[in-house]
Design a protein around this motif. Sequence first.
Motif, PDB file in Angstrom:
ATOM      1  N   THR A   1       0.503  -1.298  -0.023  1.00  0.00           N
ATOM      2  CA  THR A   1       0.261   0.187   0.148  1.00  0.00           C
ATOM      3  C   THR A   1       0.781   1.197  -0.223  1.00  0.00           C
ATOM      4  OG1 THR A   1      -1.886  -0.893   1.633  1.00  0.00           O
ATOM      5  CG2 THR A   1      -1.718   1.271   1.021  1.00  0.00           C
ATOM      6  N   TYR A   2       0.207   2.125  -0.724  1.00  0.00           N
ATOM      7  CA  TYR A   2       1.237   3.967  -0.963  1.00  0.00           C
ATOM      8  C   TYR A   2       0.665   4.365   0.106  1.00  0.00           C
ATOM      9  CZ  TYR A   2       3.851   7.536  -3.221  1.00  0.00           C
ATOM     10  OH  TYR A   2       3.950   8.580  -3.171  1.00  0.00           O
ATOM     11  N   THR A   3       1.568   4.922   0.826  1.00  0.00           N
ATOM     12  CA  THR A   3       1.290   5.627   1.806  1.00  0.00           C
ATOM     13  C   THR A   3       2.033   7.295   1.342  1.00  0.00           C
ATOM     14  OG1 THR A   3       3.414   5.500   3.056  1.00  0.00           O
ATOM     15  CG2 THR A   3       1.633   4.036   3.872  1.00  0.00           C
ATOM     16  N   CYS A   4       1.034   8.791   1.936  1.00  0.00           N
ATOM     17  CA  CYS A   4       1.436   9.559   1.832  1.00  0.00           C
ATOM     18  C   CYS A   4       0.302  10.169   2.427  1.00  0.00           C
ATOM     19  CB  CYS A   4       1.837   9.849   0.210  1.00  0.00           C
ATOM     20  SG  CYS A   4      -0.234   9.731  -0.742  1.00  0.00           S
ATOM     21  N   ASP A   5       1.005  11.896   2.567  1.00  0.00           N
ATOM     22  CA  ASP A   5      -0.193  12.421   2.750  1.00  0.00           C
ATOM     23  C   ASP A   5      -0.794  13.180   1.765  1.00  0.00           C
ATOM     24  OD1 ASP A   5       0.805  11.707   5.701  1.00  0.00           O
ATOM     25  OD2 ASP A   5       2.742  13.654   6.018  1.00  0.00           O
ATOM     26  N   ARG A   6      -2.102  14.115   2.930  1.00  0.00           N
ATOM     27  CA  ARG A   6      -2.530  14.915   1.687  1.00  0.00           C
ATOM     28  C   ARG A   6      -1.810  15.957   1.244  1.00  0.00           C
ATOM     29  NH1 ARG A   6      -6.007  17.506   4.481  1.00  0.00           N
ATOM     30  NH2 ARG A   6      -8.018  18.243   2.733  1.00  0.00           N
ATOM     31  N   THR A   7      -1.822  16.596  -0.383  1.00  0.00           N
ATOM     32  CA  THR A   7      -1.068  17.346  -0.750  1.00  0.00           C
ATOM     33  C   THR A   7      -0.921  18.348  -1.585  1.00  0.00           C
ATOM     34  OG1 THR A   7       1.404  18.521  -0.651  1.00  0.00           O
ATOM     35  CG2 THR A   7       1.105  15.425  -1.124  1.00  0.00           C
ATOM     36  N   LEU A   8      -1.045  19.264  -2.228  1.00  0.00           N
ATOM     37  CA  LEU A   8      -0.983  20.255  -3.010  1.00  0.00           C
ATOM     38  C   LEU A   8       0.080  20.917  -3.618  1.00  0.00           C
ATOM     39  CD1 LEU A   8      -2.558  21.053  -5.973  1.00  0.00           C
ATOM     40  CD2 LEU A   8      -3.183  22.168  -5.150  1.00  0.00           C
ATOM     41  N   THR A   9       1.395  20.011  -4.175  1.00  0.00           N
ATOM     42  CA  THR A   9       2.687  20.367  -3.842  1.00  0.00           C
ATOM     43  C   THR A   9       2.992  21.408  -5.385  1.00  0.00           C
ATOM     44  OG1 THR A   9       3.049  19.150  -2.448  1.00  0.00           O
ATOM     45  CG2 THR A   9       5.304  20.582  -3.340  1.00  0.00           C
ATOM     46  N   ALA A  10       3.627  22.380  -5.761  1.00  0.00           N
ATOM     47  CA  ALA A  10       3.316  22.728  -7.314  1.00  0.00           C
ATOM     48  C   ALA A  10       5.250  21.675  -7.148  1.00  0.00           C
ATOM     49  CB  ALA A  10       4.370  23.975  -7.171  1.00  0.00           C
ATOM     50  N   LEU A  11       4.935  21.184  -8.558  1.00  0.00           N
ATOM     51  CA  LEU A  11       6.772  20.904  -9.695  1.00  0.00           C
ATOM     52  C   LEU A  11       7.143  21.598 -10.242  1.00  0.00           C
ATOM     53  CD1 LEU A  11       4.907  17.273 -10.270  1.00  0.00           C
ATOM     54  CD2 LEU A  11       5.824  17.873  -8.162  1.00  0.00           C
ATOM     55  N   GLY A  12       6.530  22.820 -10.821  1.00  0.00           N
ATOM     56  CA  GLY A  12       6.686  23.650 -11.815  1.00  0.00           C
ATOM     57  C   GLY A  12       6.282  24.140 -12.983  1.00  0.00           C
ATOM     58  N   PHE A  13       5.972  25.298 -13.684  1.00  0.00           N
ATOM     59  CA  PHE A  13       5.273  26.072 -14.143  1.00  0.00           C
ATOM     60  C   PHE A  13       5.773  25.510 -16.132  1.00  0.00           C
ATOM     61  CE2 PHE A  13       5.627  28.727 -10.331  1.00  0.00           C
ATOM     62  CZ  PHE A  13       4.451  28.645 -10.753  1.00  0.00           C
ATOM     63  N   ALA A  14       4.580  25.168 -16.151  1.00  0.00           N
ATOM     64  CA  ALA A  14       5.291  24.670 -17.867  1.00  0.00           C
ATOM     65  C   ALA A  14       4.496  26.092 -18.965  1.00  0.00           C
ATOM     66  CB  ALA A  14       4.514  23.685 -18.453  1.00  0.00           C
ATOM     67  N   PRO A  15       4.789  25.768 -20.225  1.00  0.00           N
ATOM     68  CA  PRO A  15       3.651  27.057 -21.128  1.00  0.00           C
ATOM     69  C   PRO A  15       3.053  26.357 -21.442  1.00  0.00           C
ATOM     70  CG  PRO A  15       6.561  25.978 -21.912  1.00  0.00           C
ATOM     71  CD  PRO A  15       5.649  25.707 -20.910  1.00  0.00           C
ATOM     72  N   ALA A  16       1.625  27.312 -21.615  1.00  0.00           N
ATOM     73  CA  ALA A  16       0.451  27.053 -21.468  1.00  0.00           C
ATOM     74  C   ALA A  16       0.222  25.933 -22.651  1.00  0.00           C
ATOM     75  CB  ALA A  16      -0.174  27.892 -21.297  1.00  0.00           C
ATOM     76  N   SER A  17       0.914  26.511 -23.905  1.00  0.00           N
ATOM     77  CA  SER A  17       0.563  25.913 -24.959  1.00  0.00           C
ATOM     78  C   SER A  17       0.568  24.157 -24.675  1.00  0.00           C
ATOM     79  CB  SER A  17       1.408  26.046 -26.287  1.00  0.00           C
ATOM     80  OG  SER A  17       2.836  26.205 -25.866  1.00  0.00           O
TER      81      SER A  17
END
Length: 767
Positions: free
Chosen positions: A312-328
């Motif tokens: 079973t994969y264990t992790c916490d509730r999160t919304l972590t930014a990985l980076g910004f990418a071009p909208a296209s």
Amino acid sequence: MAWRSKSATVLIVDVGRSMREPFAVSNDSKKVSKADIALSLARSFVQQKLFFMPKHEVGIVLFGTSGTDNDLEGDGYEHVTVARGRKIDVPDVECLKTLFAVPAEAAEEASDAVNALIVGLDLVIKKTRDLNYEKSIILITDEASAAADDPDLQECLKQLEATSTKLRVVVVSPQSASASPWAVLALQRGRTGCLEALGPATLAGELRLHVKPVEMRAKVKLSLILSDDMHIPIGIYSKTTSVRFPMLKKQSKTAAAIPEENRRTDKVIMDRTYHVTDDPDGEEVKKEDRVKGHKYGLSIVPMSEYDEAALTYTCDRTLTALGFAPASSVGPEQSMHHTELVAADKGDTWAYCAFEAVVGAMLEENRVLVARYCYRKDSQPRMVAMIPVRGQPGEASTMIMQYLPFVEDVREWTCASLPVVSEEQRQAVGGLIDSLSLCGGFEGGQPTSGELLRPEDTHNPALARFYDFLALRAVDPSATVLPPEPELQAIVTGPPASMAAHVEEAMPENERTRLKTLFPLVKNEKPVGGARGPTKRFWREAIAEKKKDAAKLGEVDTKKIKVDMGILAKKGEKKDEDEQREMVKGEGSQGADADAAGTAMPVEPPPRVHIGSVNPERDFERWLSLRRTGGVDTVVPAIEQMCDIIFRFAEEGEAFHGKALSCIAALRRGCVREAEAPGYNEFMRKLRGRLTKRQAQLWNMASADPKLGLITDEEVVTSTVSCAEARAFLAGEDTGPGSGPHSSGSAPAAGPPPTALSEKDLEAMIE
């Protein structure tokens, strides 16, 4: 804590003489009166509350009837009938039946909407009193039931304002609702008043919504982590959610037949038991004796509950930014889930300011935010793209969350290049697209403002038809399914009528003919054969070809028919086996009559030989060993299936040719051990025939290995191939029977080779 208020609505429906006048004509050329429209709206209202808001209390008042039944009839309020026992209560099927059985209208006097409104207001006041209720009255009538200067009506409006009761008047009239006296009164009261006048189409549009109303509440509240020092509290809301049909409830027919006063319940429960497939006693396998497993090829890999917990994969509730990418770089084709909306946490001023700054910077740089999202503890993490959306004046900015696929989720489809399109073809298709544009409505063939088929205005026709039929079946158990209404069919079967008329004008007959000329449709005939061999055929095609050939041949000369001696030999062997089986059965029956101890064992059916594509070498060896241990002839079908597996690997491509060579080696070893030289040699001659390009590639690889040559007489006594002939076969120099490049595919064999001896012949030679 403030308790949530209840809701109560009184439906007041006019069924008087003026409402019996024709209002429209239905699709089956029947006249529809105003009363029919009013009752249809009332039924839709009760139906919506019954299915999706069962706690919303409803009262029904009919006026313009021949009889009188209300609490104020002693004060002169006649021709007003309060249904459901003069009370307001939660909706039920009996409430719906009330609107199907309408009493007759008054013979002489006209309908008086003011009297009905007073009765309805009295009903609301007696029900709610000082309780926390959201009160409303819906009055469905025409413009002739009241006058704007009626003093009693003015007093009713004052009482509505005093009791915080909202009055909505639906004016059923061929004219616009804005020309009725009710609209004049609503205009005088202004937007803050308690009166609203609307047409039947507006209310019908509201009642077409077949879903339970949901309060806009954040499904997840957490922090958007941009860095270790910057956490923005946000809320995530569902933007779209698929609405499905309701599940069917299972009930007991036996319990339903019991009278309701003696019945305790008719609900059923599901109980699941597990049994071993080949257990003759059928004993249940208990929970502690069961184990789960995952299928791996033809095998089941066991997986205990401890293994599941460890994986079973264990992790916490999160919304972590990985980076910004071009909208296209993020397109609609990369969406994997329903759409969600991200906004700053309500009531947090600093979160709002920080979120607005991030959205503004992303819009300025034309970027999207790629983040790692896990909405629940120990759930599967997802990669999401957050697309910024600037809010309208007075509204907060948001981000649209789009779930991105992993590499295992992507399906790459390559298409062949298309021919170059001419300028004339581009112009013709451009005109077609312009005529089918949904960016504006059409009225009289001219475009108007607005948009057709907006998702916010388009209802699900399947849900609408289902709930309409469900309400009809609840009222009448013998009701049958009616055909769908034309307006429901028009949503999915074709463009709107106004748009179809515009297309006729925008694309005249000559333009449509020109479009057909520029893009001719050519029937693509299915090829009978090609470089890759014969294509798939259907039984109906084969039968048609046989009938056609039989008609051409006429009378058949039986003297010229060639008989396959191998087939006759197999039939003779099968006949001998059947005779032996009958003899065994006969001996068993005789022994049963004479002595039970001498009864012969029952003859079991032969096992079904199957060689899988996961590990064919192992399966082949297992079936060969079965004949040596059990005496059952499983070698011949095993050899035939092994040959089919090798041909299948050859057609799969070069990646499977290595596995095909391994299968050929296993096939040769088994045929040498079981003295089945003819089966292997015939297979190699077919492979050398090179019927397809990929089989030719496999033959080139096999011919380079001298260990895969024909089985010689030194290895198997019954083989008629010498060592010199085997070497010549691999070199491509022999001219033996069936060794030509087209021998196995173009000309039918005249008969089996002379070495194809049966088992009885071999036993006779040994003796």
